[in-house]
Each structure stands twice: as C-alpha cells, then as structure tokens.
Design a protein around this motif. Structure first.
Motif, short mmCIF file in Angstrom:
data_model
loop_
_atom_site.label_atom_id
_atom_site.label_comp_id
_atom_site.label_asym_id
_atom_site.label_seq_id
_atom_site.Cartn_x
_atom_site.Cartn_y
_atom_site.Cartn_z
N ILE A 10 -40.86 15.12 6.20
CA ILE A 10 -42.28 15.32 5.94
C ILE A 10 -43.17 14.00 6.16
CG2 ILE A 10 -42.06 14.72 3.43
CD1 ILE A 10 -44.31 17.47 5.13
N ARG A 13 -43.95 13.75 9.67
CA ARG A 13 -44.88 14.99 10.08
C ARG A 13 -46.23 14.56 9.46
NH1 ARG A 13 -43.21 20.09 7.28
NH2 ARG A 13 -44.97 20.75 8.48
N VAL A 32 -48.90 20.09 6.45
CA VAL A 32 -48.28 19.15 5.86
C VAL A 32 -48.69 18.96 4.41
CG1 VAL A 32 -47.48 17.74 7.88
CG2 VAL A 32 -49.41 17.18 6.67
N TYR A 112 -45.33 13.40 -2.48
CA TYR A 112 -44.92 14.44 -1.91
C TYR A 112 -44.12 15.40 -3.09
CZ TYR A 112 -44.70 11.67 2.30
OH TYR A 112 -45.33 10.82 3.27
N TRP A 119 -41.19 20.35 1.47
CA TRP A 119 -41.90 19.35 1.00
C TRP A 119 -43.37 19.34 1.54
CZ3 TRP A 119 -40.26 15.94 -2.47
CH2 TRP A 119 -38.72 15.94 -3.01
N GLU A 120 -44.22 18.93 0.65
CA GLU A 120 -45.57 18.86 0.95
C GLU A 120 -46.34 17.64 0.46
OE1 GLU A 120 -46.75 23.62 0.05
OE2 GLU A 120 -46.77 22.14 -1.42
#
Length: 142
Positions: A10, A13, A32, A112, A119-120
């Motif tokens: 993540i 990204r 994301v 995150y 995952w964000e």
C-alpha cells in the motif's frame, strides 16, 4: 503475503499515486485512501484537511499546478499493530509548480488501516516545506 508485505504494497501504491499527482493527475488517490470522514492530511504547505472530500480536493488542487514530478520515500520505518500501521521516513523529490522548479526533503508519517483484507491510507503528515511555500507565495502574489 505477510502483513509487512501488504503494508509495503500500500505504501508503494500511495507513492505511485503521489507521483501521478505531482505530474498533474490526482485520480489514483481514490484507490489508496479510505473515503471516510475521519481521514486527515497535513501537507507540507501548512494546512490540514479532515474527511475524504477535503483530502481529495487538496490533492486535486495541487495536481492542477504540478508537473514533471518525482517523489520518493527514503529511510522508511514501518510498524504494525493489529489493523493499524504507520511508516515514517524522508520524503524527497522535485516537481514544477506552475512551471517553477521545486526541490524538497521533509520528514513524513503515513498511517494505514486494514479493512477486511485491504489496507488504506487514513493519514498523511509532512513537515512544512519552505521551498514549496516560497513558490506558492510567489504564485499567489502574481
């Protein structure tokens, strides 16, 4: 894939999305970031956004004047606790703001959250950047 690998993914990204933003396209941020009202960002230009709408708009506004950008995270340290993770490091790069070149390096913290298996990003914080602020002040005065 391990949890650490997932957090690294993540992060990659997110930095890919930052690089697209630094080249005029903030659309990848949608993919994301968490879209909740609790997300926050504190950018190197000194302001704070709360909620996905405000965070998204801040990236879109920057993308409208940014070009030729390259941003990277160096000296990364990741810590994971359950469904939350954070990373700290040195964010550095170059880009143009309305055609004016800017070089920067500042400390950064990214947080995150895991939602189900994904995952964000829920928070991004960078030190103030005198170099970026100086260019933005000149642009505002013009």
């Amino acid at each position: 894939m391990s949890t650490e690998d997932d957090v690294q993914a993540i992060s990659r990204r997110f930095y890919a999305a930052l690089n697209r933003m630094a080249n005029g396209d903030a659309a990848a941020m949608e993919e994301v970031w968490s879209h909740g009202e609790a997300v926050t960002a504190m950018h190197p230009i000194g302001d704070r956004q709360i909620g996905w709408g405000a965070v998204r708009e801040s990236f879109e506004a920057f993308a409208r004047v940014a070009s030729e950008g390259q941003i990277e995270l160096k000296d990364r340290l990741v810590r994971i606790e359950g469904n939350m993770a954070y990373e700290v490091g040195l964010e550095s790069g170059t880009f143009k703001l309305a055609g004016e070149a800017v070089t920067f390096e500042h400390r950064v913290t990214n947080i995150y959250r895991r939602v189900e298996e994904a995952w964000e990003v829920v928070h991004h914080h960078a030190d103030l950047s005198p170099a970026i602020l100086e260019v933005l002040d000149r642009l505002r005065a013009a």
